[in-house]
Motif scaffolding. Structure first.
Motif, PDB file in Angstrom:
ATOM      1  N   ILE A 158       0.869  -1.332   0.338  1.00  0.00           N
ATOM      2  CA  ILE A 158       0.484  -0.426   0.322  1.00  0.00           C
ATOM      3  C   ILE A 158       1.081   1.209  -0.202  1.00  0.00           C
ATOM      4  CG2 ILE A 158      -1.174   1.601   0.743  1.00  0.00           C
ATOM      5  CD1 ILE A 158      -3.128  -1.721   2.156  1.00  0.00           C
ATOM      6  N   ASP A 159       1.781   1.242   0.617  1.00  0.00           N
ATOM      7  CA  ASP A 159       3.062   2.261   0.442  1.00  0.00           C
ATOM      8  C   ASP A 159       3.848   2.794  -0.605  1.00  0.00           C
ATOM      9  OD1 ASP A 159       2.454   3.100   3.390  1.00  0.00           O
ATOM     10  OD2 ASP A 159       4.339   1.736   4.404  1.00  0.00           O
ATOM     11  N   GLN A 160       4.276   1.432  -1.623  1.00  0.00           N
ATOM     12  CA  GLN A 160       4.112   1.910  -2.565  1.00  0.00           C
ATOM     13  C   GLN A 160       3.117   2.589  -3.944  1.00  0.00           C
ATOM     14  OE1 GLN A 160       6.018  -2.582  -3.964  1.00  0.00           O
ATOM     15  NE2 GLN A 160       7.754  -1.760  -2.505  1.00  0.00           N
ATOM     16  N   ILE A 161       1.424   2.006  -3.250  1.00  0.00           N
ATOM     17  CA  ILE A 161       1.135   2.451  -4.097  1.00  0.00           C
ATOM     18  C   ILE A 161       1.017   3.998  -4.057  1.00  0.00           C
ATOM     19  CG2 ILE A 161      -1.362   1.782  -4.595  1.00  0.00           C
ATOM     20  CD1 ILE A 161      -1.307  -0.904  -4.378  1.00  0.00           C
ATOM     21  N   ARG A 162       0.529   3.975  -3.021  1.00  0.00           N
ATOM     22  CA  ARG A 162       0.859   5.686  -2.227  1.00  0.00           C
ATOM     23  C   ARG A 162       2.146   6.587  -2.835  1.00  0.00           C
ATOM     24  NH1 ARG A 162      -2.365   4.980   4.129  1.00  0.00           N
ATOM     25  NH2 ARG A 162      -4.475   3.946   3.077  1.00  0.00           N
ATOM     26  N   GLU A 163       2.914   6.192  -3.037  1.00  0.00           N
ATOM     27  CA  GLU A 163       3.978   6.914  -3.179  1.00  0.00           C
ATOM     28  C   GLU A 163       4.472   6.650  -4.763  1.00  0.00           C
ATOM     29  OE1 GLU A 163       8.322   5.689  -3.812  1.00  0.00           O
ATOM     30  OE2 GLU A 163       7.839   5.897  -1.316  1.00  0.00           O
ATOM     31  N   ARG A 164       3.085   6.259  -5.511  1.00  0.00           N
ATOM     32  CA  ARG A 164       3.338   6.108  -6.839  1.00  0.00           C
ATOM     33  C   ARG A 164       2.326   6.724  -7.430  1.00  0.00           C
ATOM     34  NH1 ARG A 164       3.938   0.035  -7.293  1.00  0.00           N
ATOM     35  NH2 ARG A 164       2.182   0.121  -6.984  1.00  0.00           N
ATOM     36  N   SER A 165       0.995   6.747  -6.680  1.00  0.00           N
ATOM     37  CA  SER A 165      -0.267   7.591  -6.654  1.00  0.00           C
ATOM     38  C   SER A 165       0.303   9.116  -6.578  1.00  0.00           C
ATOM     39  CB  SER A 165      -0.686   7.620  -6.051  1.00  0.00           C
ATOM     40  OG  SER A 165      -2.235   8.165  -6.337  1.00  0.00           O
TER      41      SER A 165
END
Length: 198
Positions: free
Chosen positions: A182-189
């Motif tokens: 989830i942290d990676q998804i949020r960072e990409r977003s």
């Protein structure tokens, strides 16, 4: 004079005997209290370890719950929020380390706070899949599950309880992977928003 010295000697010996007897009795009471307190702490910790492990496992179920589509096309949670009942009868909470006491006694409040935060997310997210709300729900319960597991581990170490090895699956690894994903998804977003100037 000899009779007087003998009387004083007898009195001193009697006084020393009383003091030694009182010291032995006090030591015995202190020792029994210490043993009883340790047994009380061990019993409470055993209760808490089982409850904390269950909470961590239930949080892992929620950490994997992205919702399931209902007949109306809307997504609904597949798992209910975990319940965490504190043992209150026949236990002495003061037998535990104060930091552990606070952490455990604070868990029902933490569950309520997460529930309120998740409800708020669902109120402001877009139907029918509520993807951002489910993501936040997964994230918050994953963090709580890890915290519950760490508390359980601390109690296990303190009292020498064995780790449950009934199965190969480790809920903490799964919870950590969920948070990382989830942290990676949020960072990409966030990176995408920054690139387009939003």
């Amino acid at each position: 004079m000899t009779i007087m010295n003998t009387d004083i000697t007898v009195a001193i010996i009697g006084l020393v005997g009383v003091l030694v007897g009182a010291a032995i009795t006090s030591f015995k009471e202190w020792w029994l209290h210490k043993i009883t307190r340790k047994d009380t702490a061990r019993y409470l910790s055993a209760l808490l370890v089982s409850k904390l492990d269950k909470l961590s496992l239930e949080c892992s179920h929620l950490a994997g719950d992205s919702g399931k589509e209902g007949e109306d096309g809307y997504y609904y949670a597949e798992h209910k929020r975990p319940a965490f009942e504190l043992p209150m009868e026949d236990v002495d909470w003061t037998s535990l380390n104060p930091q552990v006491q606070l952490s455990v006694l604070n868990l029902p409040y933490r569950l309520e706070s997460i529930s309120a935060a998740v409800s708020n997310e669902f109120e402001h997210d877009s139907p029918p899949d509520f993807s951002a709300a489910f993501q936040q729900r997964r994230y918050l319960y994953a963090k709580l599950g890890i915290e519950a597991s760490h508390l359980s581990d601390e109690l296990r170490r303190t009292f020498g309880f064995p780790r449950c090895t009934a199965y190969d699956w480790n809920p903490v690894s799964y919870l950590e992977e969920t948070i990382q994903s989830i942290d990676q998804i949020r960072e990409r977003s966030q990176k995408s928003f920054n690139e387009i100037g939003v």
